[in-house]
Scaffold this active site. Structure first.
Site, PDB file in Angstrom:
ATOM      1  N   GLU A  49      16.412  49.868  24.233  1.00  0.00           N
ATOM      2  CA  GLU A  49      16.738  48.924  23.156  1.00  0.00           C
ATOM      3  C   GLU A  49      17.830  47.953  23.550  1.00  0.00           C
ATOM      4  OE1 GLU A  49      16.362  52.170  22.714  1.00  0.00           O
ATOM      5  OE2 GLU A  49      14.916  52.507  21.103  1.00  0.00           O
ATOM      6  N   PHE A 111      17.765  63.276  10.203  1.00  0.00           N
ATOM      7  CA  PHE A 111      17.328  63.110  11.585  1.00  0.00           C
ATOM      8  C   PHE A 111      17.282  61.618  11.941  1.00  0.00           C
ATOM      9  CE2 PHE A 111      13.796  62.524  14.674  1.00  0.00           C
ATOM     10  CZ  PHE A 111      14.430  63.126  15.757  1.00  0.00           C
ATOM     11  N   GLN A 112      17.904  61.283  13.044  1.00  0.00           N
ATOM     12  CA  GLN A 112      17.981  59.896  13.528  1.00  0.00           C
ATOM     13  C   GLN A 112      18.581  58.950  12.495  1.00  0.00           C
ATOM     14  OE1 GLN A 112      14.148  58.816  15.328  1.00  0.00           O
ATOM     15  NE2 GLN A 112      14.890  59.634  17.277  1.00  0.00           N
ATOM     16  N   LYS A 161      13.124  53.112   5.476  1.00  0.00           N
ATOM     17  CA  LYS A 161      11.709  53.367   5.756  1.00  0.00           C
ATOM     18  C   LYS A 161      10.858  53.259   4.484  1.00  0.00           C
ATOM     19  CE  LYS A 161       8.729  56.687   8.134  1.00  0.00           C
ATOM     20  NZ  LYS A 161       8.683  57.956   8.903  1.00  0.00           N
ATOM     21  N   MET A 471      33.699  43.594  41.870  1.00  0.00           N
ATOM     22  CA  MET A 471      34.845  42.900  41.293  1.00  0.00           C
ATOM     23  C   MET A 471      36.020  43.862  41.105  1.00  0.00           C
ATOM     24  SD  MET A 471      35.960  39.996  40.483  1.00  0.00           S
ATOM     25  CE  MET A 471      34.923  38.683  39.833  1.00  0.00           C
TER      26      MET A 471
END
Lengths: 569, 168
Positions: A49, A111-112, A161, A471
């Site tokens: 993502e 969940f999630q 949802k 760097m």
């Protein structure tokens, strides 16, 4: 028209002109993905993502249109965070759509479930949690409006949802009603007159062109101003492309790794006009020591940028697309012969010290970048990553075209280049897009090679591979007693990794192989990866030491037989 | 220097969080913050006392204005304004102390709003300085609990409602 929430989202995106969305599916966006095939939108399935957010950002920077990314709830949403922060720091118009757990269980640590609006509060221009389907079309409308207007930025829309599954009598609003969102509308004719007067009186004026010039699409107006008043222009990293680097009045990039002559010009100017630049610390060094001899004019669309980092003598709050056309007629034609001649002297001196002016058989990154420019004549879009490779690209690729360099400036996000380039190439399929990246940054989003193949994108990838997080290694060498802690970096055989993904690849170890390798990349229709094994401990010069004013630069150490005199500084 | 800002904002979930998150993230030194309904339904009014020089305070105001839900921000520090704070002070009050505490409260035009067996609760409204002085005088008795609202402010005069009064 009766639509589900999921259909309403896609219908709204279509009405906003969206044709491409970068994302990854998941449980909390399953309704959205179920509805997707019925709409004329190409979904690019990314492999992470974070990459989806960078791709949307790259898409936006290449075109000026809003880039869209999508992720599921929880880890999908948190993976977007780095990409959104990147877009926020660089004022890139992005709309991120995330799924959220169903409304009845929000707040239960389901969940999630994650509070993504809370998490992204400080890294979005605005965000929404949609728990009522009636609000959905208005929210999408506002999200796009906010993302692209004023100072652009990312907007996140988190949709529960159950809202996606619910139904609505769909009406897309024509206008937005945002009483707290005001674009600059004050009368600025008087500060513009004052700015013209200050410019007309200046003996040694200089313009700093920032990203805002490009975001406003004001490149032509800048050129008109510059050529009329004969003012030299320094750019910020993200301002590269605001004026062609082939233009005699363009001094290139200023700041920590700007050219010494550019920083010298900054420190001797008597008037500095910053256009769409926020006086970032990588440009200014310590604000208290920044160009104390010069008067400062700041033109910006965001009033909160005025006096934030550096106090200025005159502020003009407005869109450069309005300000510059109003300013140009008030500005007198000047030649500034003495001032420009003085800058030219410094420029000549810098040119003599240029490492490309030295004879060597070593495989230098600067040489690689310059050869890519040479082979393409700069008629490409370069997406650079972050670190030494980014500075070498900025210094040695001569950008003459608009939006020809895309890079993560403010946040400095390693791993940006490859996924952002996917977004750029999706937006502009007929342009040639090059990725310049270090071996460290490339390994941060290397999985996106699969997306490149999946979408048949002809990206050309140049890895400047020095086996270090270069760097940081450079800082350790210069300021931390040469203790290379956490910087030596094991990498794979990138050409073989490319091959495993189905991408042609080459490893280049000799200077003599550089030009043929680039030619082979250009002759190849599809994507191509070149792993350039560059000199491992090459540094980026010149460099402003941390905490020093911009004209105190560490220059490349002069070889013993060199006739150049010691540093001015 | 202390500045008083008045901000009007949409009364929506999360707006207070946006404001407080902004102060935290930008490292602004906020002394007090009060929020409640304004005369317009759907619009909350916040009074913010911020410590800092003019440039910092201007930054606070501009960053606040950038929040999409914030409709107006005004620095009223230089304007003639009514400034008030309310405090509830629960003071330990044994037998001998009660009358003395009540006398003090009277002098400050404070009200005794609760009398317990061993304590008195005093309500005072006024400027912070006035509240400070009463607290100072009550301290020797023993303050058991203290609740201060923080500053609320309103510009004096005008007759055109908030818009007229809050012209920057």
């Amino acid at each position: 028209m009766r639509l589900t929430g999921a259909q309403a989202v896609w219908e709204s995106l279509v009405r906003e002109g969206v044709t491409t969305v970068f994302g990854i599916s998941g449980g909390a966006v399953i309704h959205l993905y179920h509805a997707l095939p019925d709409y004329p939108i190409h979904h690019v399935l990314m492999r992470h993502e974070q990459a989806a957010a960078h791709a949307a950002d790259g898409y936006a920077r290449a075109t000026g249109r809003v880039g869209v990314c999508m992720a599921t709830s929880g880890p999908g949403a948190t993976n977007l965070v780095t990409g959104l922060a990147t877009a926020y720091m660089d004022s890139s118009p992005v709309v991120a759509i995330t799924g959220q757990v169903p409304t009845p269980i929000i707040g239960t640590d389901a969940f999630q479930e994650v509070d993504i609006t809370g998490i992204t509060l400080p890294i979005t221009k605005h965000n929404y949690l949609v728990t009522d389907i009636e609000e959905l079309p208005t929210v999408i409308k506002e999200a796009f409006y906010i993302a692209r207007t004023g100072r652009p930025g990312p907007v996140l829309v988190d949709i529960a949802k159950d809202v996606q599954a619910a139904a609505i009598e769909y009406v897309y609003p024509d206008t937005v009603n945002l009483p707290g969102y005001r674009l600059p509308q004050e009368d600025i004719s008087s500060p513009i007159q004052r700015a013209a007067q200050m410019l007309n009186e200046a003996q040694r004026p200089l313009i700093i062109a920032g990203h805002g010039v490009i975001l406003a699409g004001a490149e032509d107006d800048l050129l008109a101003l510059v050529e009329k008043a004969n003012v030299p222009v320094a750019t910020t990293l993200l301002g590269i492309g605001a004026i062609p680097e082939t233009h005699p009045l363009c001094l290139g990039m200023a700041g920590m790794h700007g050219e010494a002559y550019t920083n010298q010009a900054l420190s001797e100017a008597d008037l500095i006009i910053a256009l769409g630049s926020r006086f970032d610390d990588r440009l200014t060094g310590p604000p208290s020591q920044f160009v104390r001899q010069a008067r400062l004019i700041h033109v910006d669309v965001d009033p909160a940028e005025i006096d934030k980092n550096v106090a200025v003598n005159l502020a003009v709050v407005g869109d450069l697309k309005d300000v510059l056309p109003a300013l140009v007629p008030l500005v007198e034609e000047k030649d500034h012969t003495a001032w420009l001649a003085r800058i030219q002297e410094w420029r000549n001196e810098s040119a003599q010290r240029d490492i490309l002016a030295q004879e060597t058989d070593e495989l230098l990154p600067q040489y690689v970048v310059r050869q890519i420019w040479h082979a393409t004549q700069g008629n490409v879009i370069v997406v650079s990553d972050v670190g030494q490779n980014q500075m070498w690209e900025a210094q040695y690729f001569i950008h003459h075209r608009r939006r020809g360099l895309i890079s993560s400036g403010g946040l400095g996000t390693m791993g940006f280049a490859l996924p952002a380039a996917i977004g750029v190439q999706m937006a502009l399929p007929h342009e040639q897009v090059w990725v310049t990246v270090g071996d460290g940054g490339f390994q941060m989003n290397i999985q996106e090679l699969a997306t490149v193949v999946q979408e048949k994108l002809p990206l050309k990838i140049a890895i400047l591979n020095n086996g270090y997080l270069g760097m940081v290694r450079q800082w350790q060498q210069l300021f931390f007693e040469g203790r290379y802690s956490g910087t030596p970096l094991l990498g794979p055989d990138f050409a073989r990794v490319a091959e495993a993904y189905g991408i042609a690849g080459l490893t280049v170890r000799e200077k003599s192989q550089v030009v043929p390798a680039i030619a082979q990349a250009l002759a190849t229709d599809g994507p191509f990866l070149i792993d350039f094994r560059i000199v491992q401990e090459e540094n980026v010069y010149p460099m402003v030491a941390p905490g020093a004013p911009v004209h105190h630069m560490i220059r490349r150490p002069v070889p013993a037989n060199d006739v150049l005199k010691e540093d001015r500084t | 220097m202390r500045h008083t800002l008045i901000a009007l904002m949409e009364d929506k979930p999360g707006v207070l969080n946006r404001v407080s998150s902004l102060f935290r993230r930008r490292n602004y030194n906020i002394e007090s913050l009060t929020v409640g309904h304004s005369e317009t339904p759907g619009i909350s009014r916040m009074t913010i006392v911020v410590n800092g020089d003019d440039r910092i305070v201007q930054q606070v105001a501009r960053q606040l204005s950038k929040l999409i839900n914030v409709t107006q921000v005004v620095d009223v520090s230089d304007k003639p304004a009514v400034i008030r704070e309310l405090a509830l002070i629960k003071v330990r009050a044994g037998h001998g102390a009660r009358s003395e505490i009540m006398e003090l409260a009277n002098v400050f035009r404070a009200k005794v709003v609760d009398v317990g067996k061993t304590s008195l609760t005093v309500e005072i409204t006024g400027t912070e300085e006035k509240v400070d002085s009463l607290i100072g005088l009550l301290q020797p008795f023993g303050i058991e609990e203290l609740a201060r609202t923080g500053r609320v402010a309103m510009v004096r005069g005008g007759n055109g409602g908030q818009a007229a009064n809050l012209q920057p």
